[in-house]
Design a protein around this motif. Sequence first.
Motif, PDB file in Angstrom:
ATOM      1  N   VAL A  41       0.828  -1.202   0.000  1.00  0.00           N
ATOM      2  CA  VAL A  41       0.000   0.000   0.000  1.00  0.00           C
ATOM      3  C   VAL A  41       0.865   1.255   0.000  1.00  0.00           C
ATOM      4  N   GLN A  42       0.266   2.356  -0.488  1.00  0.00           N
ATOM      5  CA  GLN A  42       0.954   3.636  -0.556  1.00  0.00           C
ATOM      6  C   GLN A  42       0.376   4.595   0.488  1.00  0.00           C
ATOM      7  N   PRO A  43       1.163   5.575   0.960  1.00  0.00           N
ATOM      8  CA  PRO A  43       0.622   6.552   1.914  1.00  0.00           C
ATOM      9  C   PRO A  43      -0.623   7.233   1.366  1.00  0.00           C
ATOM     10  N   ALA A  44      -1.612   7.417   2.213  1.00  0.00           N
ATOM     11  CA  ALA A  44      -2.890   7.997   1.790  1.00  0.00           C
ATOM     12  C   ALA A  44      -2.765   9.502   1.653  1.00  0.00           C
ATOM     13  N   THR A  45      -3.050  10.004   0.465  1.00  0.00           N
ATOM     14  CA  THR A  45      -3.120  11.445   0.224  1.00  0.00           C
ATOM     15  C   THR A  45      -4.437  11.745  -0.456  1.00  0.00           C
ATOM     16  N   GLY A  46      -5.097  12.817  -0.038  1.00  0.00           N
ATOM     17  CA  GLY A  46      -6.414  13.097  -0.595  1.00  0.00           C
ATOM     18  C   GLY A  46      -7.414  12.036  -0.185  1.00  0.00           C
ATOM     19  N   ASP A  47      -8.509  11.952  -0.919  1.00  0.00           N
ATOM     20  CA  ASP A  47      -9.565  11.000  -0.584  1.00  0.00           C
ATOM     21  C   ASP A  47      -9.528   9.816  -1.539  1.00  0.00           C
ATOM     22  N   LEU A  48     -10.256   8.764  -1.187  1.00  0.00           N
ATOM     23  CA  LEU A  48     -10.381   7.581  -2.029  1.00  0.00           C
ATOM     24  C   LEU A  48     -11.423   7.849  -3.100  1.00  0.00           C
ATOM     25  N   ALA A  49     -11.053   7.720  -4.377  1.00  0.00           N
ATOM     26  CA  ALA A  49     -11.968   7.967  -5.488  1.00  0.00           C
ATOM     27  C   ALA A  49     -12.666   6.669  -5.882  1.00  0.00           C
ATOM     28  N   TYR A  50     -13.961   6.775  -6.182  1.00  0.00           N
ATOM     29  CA  TYR A  50     -14.765   5.633  -6.581  1.00  0.00           C
ATOM     30  C   TYR A  50     -15.211   5.786  -8.036  1.00  0.00           C
ATOM     31  N   PRO A  51     -15.627   4.691  -8.702  1.00  0.00           N
ATOM     32  CA  PRO A  51     -16.139   4.787 -10.070  1.00  0.00           C
ATOM     33  C   PRO A  51     -17.424   5.616 -10.121  1.00  0.00           C
ATOM     34  N   VAL A 144     -20.577  11.852  14.015  1.00  0.00           N
ATOM     35  CA  VAL A 144     -19.336  11.497  13.330  1.00  0.00           C
ATOM     36  C   VAL A 144     -18.816  12.758  12.657  1.00  0.00           C
ATOM     37  N   LYS A 145     -17.559  13.105  12.925  1.00  0.00           N
ATOM     38  CA  LYS A 145     -16.971  14.311  12.362  1.00  0.00           C
ATOM     39  C   LYS A 145     -15.729  13.957  11.550  1.00  0.00           C
ATOM     40  N   VAL A 146     -15.606  14.611  10.390  1.00  0.00           N
ATOM     41  CA  VAL A 146     -14.435  14.434   9.530  1.00  0.00           C
ATOM     42  C   VAL A 146     -13.585  15.688   9.621  1.00  0.00           C
ATOM     43  N   ASP A 147     -12.290  15.532   9.789  1.00  0.00           N
ATOM     44  CA  ASP A 147     -11.368  16.664   9.883  1.00  0.00           C
ATOM     45  C   ASP A 147     -11.517  17.549   8.648  1.00  0.00           C
ATOM     46  N   PRO A 148     -11.836  18.842   8.811  1.00  0.00           N
ATOM     47  CA  PRO A 148     -12.015  19.719   7.653  1.00  0.00           C
ATOM     48  C   PRO A 148     -10.752  19.891   6.823  1.00  0.00           C
ATOM     49  N   GLU A 149      -9.581  19.549   7.384  1.00  0.00           N
ATOM     50  CA  GLU A 149      -8.336  19.673   6.639  1.00  0.00           C
ATOM     51  C   GLU A 149      -7.859  18.350   6.049  1.00  0.00           C
ATOM     52  N   SER A 150      -8.544  17.260   6.365  1.00  0.00           N
ATOM     53  CA  SER A 150      -8.155  15.960   5.824  1.00  0.00           C
ATOM     54  C   SER A 150      -9.327  14.995   5.865  1.00  0.00           C
ATOM     55  N   ASN A 152      -9.115  11.991   5.626  1.00  0.00           N
ATOM     56  CA  ASN A 152      -8.613  10.721   6.134  1.00  0.00           C
ATOM     57  C   ASN A 152      -8.606  10.619   7.661  1.00  0.00           C
ATOM     58  N   ARG A 153      -9.095  11.660   8.325  1.00  0.00           N
ATOM     59  CA  ARG A 153      -9.162  11.615   9.790  1.00  0.00           C
ATOM     60  C   ARG A 153     -10.608  11.815  10.229  1.00  0.00           C
ATOM     61  N   GLN A 154     -11.118  10.877  10.979  1.00  0.00           N
ATOM     62  CA  GLN A 154     -12.534  10.849  11.352  1.00  0.00           C
ATOM     63  C   GLN A 154     -12.668  10.525  12.834  1.00  0.00           C
ATOM     64  N   ILE A 155     -13.614  11.198  13.492  1.00  0.00           N
ATOM     65  CA  ILE A 155     -13.863  10.972  14.915  1.00  0.00           C
ATOM     66  C   ILE A 155     -15.331  10.602  15.116  1.00  0.00           C
ATOM     67  N   THR A 169      -4.114   5.734   6.873  1.00  0.00           N
ATOM     68  CA  THR A 169      -2.675   5.961   6.681  1.00  0.00           C
ATOM     69  C   THR A 169      -2.171   5.482   5.328  1.00  0.00           C
ATOM     70  N   ALA A 170      -2.851   4.516   4.714  1.00  0.00           N
ATOM     71  CA  ALA A 170      -2.383   3.966   3.441  1.00  0.00           C
ATOM     72  C   ALA A 170      -3.550   3.375   2.673  1.00  0.00           C
ATOM     73  N   ARG A 171      -3.384   3.276   1.346  1.00  0.00           N
ATOM     74  CA  ARG A 171      -4.437   2.679   0.527  1.00  0.00           C
ATOM     75  C   ARG A 171      -3.892   2.261  -0.831  1.00  0.00           C
ATOM     76  N   GLU A 172      -4.686   1.415  -1.527  1.00  0.00           N
ATOM     77  CA  GLU A 172      -4.439   1.036  -2.916  1.00  0.00           C
ATOM     78  C   GLU A 172      -5.785   0.755  -3.577  1.00  0.00           C
ATOM     79  N   VAL A 173      -5.801   0.799  -4.920  1.00  0.00           N
ATOM     80  CA  VAL A 173      -6.988   0.414  -5.670  1.00  0.00           C
ATOM     81  C   VAL A 173      -6.572  -0.478  -6.818  1.00  0.00           C
ATOM     82  N   GLU A 174      -7.564  -1.209  -7.331  1.00  0.00           N
ATOM     83  CA  GLU A 174      -7.296  -2.135  -8.434  1.00  0.00           C
ATOM     84  C   GLU A 174      -8.561  -2.331  -9.247  1.00  0.00           C
TER      85      GLU A 174
END
Length: 265
Positions: A41-51, A144-150, A152-155, A169-174
């Motif tokens: 897996v690669q470090p997570a940057t931005g959000d996960l994109a879906y089809p 449930v709150k999502v960090d406005p600056e990222s 990838n961080r959720q509380i 922290t990390a992700r991949e797609v295929e």
Amino acid sequence: MKAIWNLCLVCFCLLWSCEVQAGELAQRLENFPQWQKLTSVQPATGDLAYPEWMLGDWLVTSTLVDLAAPLAPDIITPGFEGNRQYLNQPISFKVKFIPEKSVISGSKLIPRTVNEKKLIVADRAFNGLSLARAYLGDELVLAVKVDPESPNRQITLLKGDRQLVSVVTAREVENTKDDRYITTEVFQQLFKGGNNPYFNQVESTTAYQPQLTSTPQIIADQVTAVYLSPQDKNYFQAGSRPVALYRYRLEFRQDLRNTQRETRP
């Protein structure tokens, strides 16, 4: 505490990255429950994109179809035996996949321009709250709150001044030849509010596949793997192996009325 642990396992399954070598994630699902920690897996940057075919409002039915504790009886996670009550018991909740409203530049979120193509992302705050309340009830799960600056961080805020903090922290797609879209996200999780804070690492790997039906439908095969954190006394004994594995079947049925209303200019 057992109920909170159950939430740790399922609360973030519905959450852009480089593609891994074709077939690696698909093969990983085929190898269940013979898993080791995913290292590609690669470090997570931005959000996960879906089809684009995942855009819209969906009613999801999630069913736990299998579970395993590979290191039992030496190491069993809190709540593992309690999770057996969910085996073959469908649980329904609503989720949304929406156009991304902004893009990360450095540490700032920059709104996308009118003509810029938007990515399809999960509405993480809505989906996290919907799923958590489906499992734990409205009274226990406050917000449930999502960090406005990222993204990838959720509380998750829980009754009794307790919190579940989750950081991707990390992700991949295929993409596979049989039209499956497979994602993997790795989370660092911290449960705060009990006598002792609890850390762990969770990997969620999901294969989504659209169905040829009169109304939009998707089926998904999902495996959630739980790994011990370095703070755990059994960390070195477990090594790179998961201590718990949960396999779910997800069925998505789209609410066309809500989707059409929300996407109308």
